[in-house]
Design a protein around this motif. Structure first.
Motif, PDB file in Angstrom:
ATOM      1  N   ALA A 182       0.799  -1.289   0.045  1.00  0.00           N
ATOM      2  CA  ALA A 182      -0.005  -0.026  -0.009  1.00  0.00           C
ATOM      3  C   ALA A 182       1.084   1.342  -0.073  1.00  0.00           C
ATOM      4  CB  ALA A 182      -0.970  -0.134   1.131  1.00  0.00           C
ATOM      5  N   TYR A 183       0.550   2.359  -0.501  1.00  0.00           N
ATOM      6  CA  TYR A 183       1.149   3.713  -0.917  1.00  0.00           C
ATOM      7  C   TYR A 183       0.285   4.737  -0.167  1.00  0.00           C
ATOM      8  CZ  TYR A 183       4.285   1.189  -3.857  1.00  0.00           C
ATOM      9  OH  TYR A 183       5.145   0.187  -4.360  1.00  0.00           O
ATOM     10  N   VAL A 184      -0.773   4.321   0.563  1.00  0.00           N
ATOM     11  CA  VAL A 184      -1.599   5.562   1.481  1.00  0.00           C
ATOM     12  C   VAL A 184      -1.372   5.289   2.804  1.00  0.00           C
ATOM     13  CG1 VAL A 184      -2.716   6.177  -0.578  1.00  0.00           C
ATOM     14  CG2 VAL A 184      -3.631   4.572   0.804  1.00  0.00           C
ATOM     15  N   PRO A 185      -1.491   6.205   3.819  1.00  0.00           N
ATOM     16  CA  PRO A 185      -1.813   5.972   5.183  1.00  0.00           C
ATOM     17  C   PRO A 185      -3.062   5.424   5.524  1.00  0.00           C
ATOM     18  CG  PRO A 185      -1.330   8.222   4.939  1.00  0.00           C
ATOM     19  CD  PRO A 185      -1.308   7.799   3.489  1.00  0.00           C
ATOM     20  N   HIS A 186      -3.256   4.707   6.724  1.00  0.00           N
ATOM     21  CA  HIS A 186      -4.597   3.977   7.055  1.00  0.00           C
ATOM     22  C   HIS A 186      -5.684   5.068   6.796  1.00  0.00           C
ATOM     23  CE1 HIS A 186      -2.249   0.984  10.065  1.00  0.00           C
ATOM     24  NE2 HIS A 186      -2.266   0.623   8.646  1.00  0.00           N
ATOM     25  N   ASN A 291       5.633  10.161   4.805  1.00  0.00           N
ATOM     26  CA  ASN A 291       4.364  10.569   4.910  1.00  0.00           C
ATOM     27  C   ASN A 291       3.495   9.538   5.092  1.00  0.00           C
ATOM     28  OD1 ASN A 291       5.260  12.996   4.742  1.00  0.00           O
ATOM     29  ND2 ASN A 291       4.296  13.566   2.852  1.00  0.00           N
ATOM     30  N   ILE A 292       3.662   8.285   4.633  1.00  0.00           N
ATOM     31  CA  ILE A 292       2.615   7.017   4.570  1.00  0.00           C
ATOM     32  C   ILE A 292       2.447   6.642   5.996  1.00  0.00           C
ATOM     33  CG2 ILE A 292       2.053   4.579   3.894  1.00  0.00           C
ATOM     34  CD1 ILE A 292       3.541   5.471   1.150  1.00  0.00           C
ATOM     35  N   LYS A 293       3.535   6.794   6.643  1.00  0.00           N
ATOM     36  CA  LYS A 293       3.555   6.109   8.046  1.00  0.00           C
ATOM     37  C   LYS A 293       2.898   7.149   9.284  1.00  0.00           C
ATOM     38  CE  LYS A 293       8.355   4.219   7.691  1.00  0.00           C
ATOM     39  NZ  LYS A 293       9.200   4.983   7.949  1.00  0.00           N
ATOM     40  N   LYS A 294       2.549   8.023   8.467  1.00  0.00           N
ATOM     41  CA  LYS A 294       1.635   9.157   9.477  1.00  0.00           C
ATOM     42  C   LYS A 294       0.389   8.679   9.771  1.00  0.00           C
ATOM     43  CE  LYS A 294       4.818  12.865   8.544  1.00  0.00           C
ATOM     44  NZ  LYS A 294       4.952  14.006   7.821  1.00  0.00           N
TER      45      LYS A 294
END
Ligand code: HEC
Ligand code: HEC
Length: 294
Positions: A182-186, A291-294
């Protein structure tokens, strides 16, 4: 006495020659009605022996001397199965598909581009078919339908909306991340799920930000590419990605999306994957992944 010795020597020589070189004596007809003369097969074999055998092996089994230690092993031609045809995964590719692979190579692998004449390319491609006679030999054998690449419904003018739509298709409609990542955050994933499915996402796969090794019909498991880092082997443009998504990657977990997704969804996801690929070796990549991890 002398004579019979000579006779034995000649016999031994004949056996040696006929053991080490199977010269083709008859013409053949391959799938799709491709007619090949014995001479063309013999010429193809010579070329193969010189250029291709070190990797693909004397028997075409992919076990050549130079194959040792390659992380992506050379194709075993005895399987009669290919990854990058321009036909739906599992179907037999056209000669043109092989020529394109020979001409361009496969990015990020030991399969480099080859500068062959048309005749040389024809001969060697026909010769590699002889390693899988049950798949190729006979006028009754059929090739897959050529996948047509029509007009991109988005085009350069609507690239941004294509990428946006492709991101939704990638993460929620097709869930490409189950094998890739995946390349977007939750939070964004949940918003997309709300938009597409009318329901937010509440549970998140702890592995969703890793690529996952997948079983294949070849002798090894294969790794889905991480698009911002790994090389995509057969596609560099949106059109080529569109083609690959329609075809799939033969014999691997990467199935054909033709008929599974709508045509404009395939175009959109091709734009999205291209936008990820464009991030390769750029300074933005690091920030993007942070930024994905945020
Ligand atoms: C240095 C090693 C090397 C040499 C030499 C080499 N190849 Fe390959 N070849 C590979 C590797 C590795 C792959 C597999 C790439 C993959 O699976 O993504 C491959 C794959 C292929 C494929 C399969 C494409 C598909 O769609 O599955 C064909 C066809 C092919 N090679 C033909 C040739 C021919 C013909 C020659 C000689 C002119 C040649 N190769 C020389 C390493 C080599
Ligand atoms: C079931 C697992 C799985 C799913 C789901 C999946 N892929 Fe793949 N994908 C793979 C594997 C494995 C490979 C590597 C194949 C190989 O070269 O051995 C791959 C390769 C690719 C490639 C590279 C092709 C090349 O030329 O190297 C692209 C592009 C791609 N996938 C896009 C997608 C997109 C977009 C989706 C969703 C619409 C998707 N994949 C869904 C497993 C999957």
């Amino acid at each position: 006495m002398k004579g019979s010795n000579l006779f034995l020597t000649v016999c031994a020589l004949v056996t040696l020659v006929s053991c080490s070189e199977t010269h083709f004596k008859e013409d053949k007809i391959f799938a799709g009605g491709v007619y090949v003369t014995a001479k063309q097969l013999n010429d193809g074999k010579s070329l193969y022996t010189e250029y291709c055998m070190p990797c693909h092996g004397v028997k075409g089994d992919g076990l050549g001397v130079a194959a040792k230690g390659l992380s992506v092993p050379p194709r075993n031609f005895k399987l009669g199965q290919y990854k990058f045809g321009k036909v739906v995964s599992g179907e037999l590719p056209h000669d043109q598909d092989f020529y394109d692979i020979l001409k361009k190579g496969l990015n990020g692998t030991a399969m480099l581009p080859w500068d062959l004449t048309e005749q040389q390319a024809f001969n060697v491609v026909q010769y590699i078919k002889t390693f899988a006679p049950e798949k190729w030999e006979g006028a009754d054998k059929k090739l897959g339908d050529v996948i047509a690449v029509g007009k991109d419904p988005y085009g350069a003018a609507h690239k941004e909306s294509a990428i946006q739509r492709g991101k939704e298709v990638y993460h929620v409609v097709a869930q490409c991340w189950t094998c890739h990542r995946a390349y977007v955050p939750h939070a964004e994933l949940s918003q997309i799920a709300q938009k597409i499915n009318n329901a937010p996402m509440t549970e998140f796969d702890p592995d969703m930000y890793h690529v996952k090794l997948q079983p294949s019909d070849y002798d090894i498991a294969t790794m889905p590419p991480e698009f911002t880092y790994d090389q995509v082997r057969s596609a560099a443009t949106v059109e080529e990605l569109y083609l690959r998504l329609n075809a799939g990657v033969g014999g691997t977990a990467m199935a054909s999306w033709k008929g599974v997704l709508q045509d404009d969804e395939i175009w959109a996801v091709a734009h999205y994957v291209k936008s990820l690929m464009d991030m390769k070796r750029t300074p933005e990549r690091k920030q993007f992944l942070e930024n994905i991890k945020k």
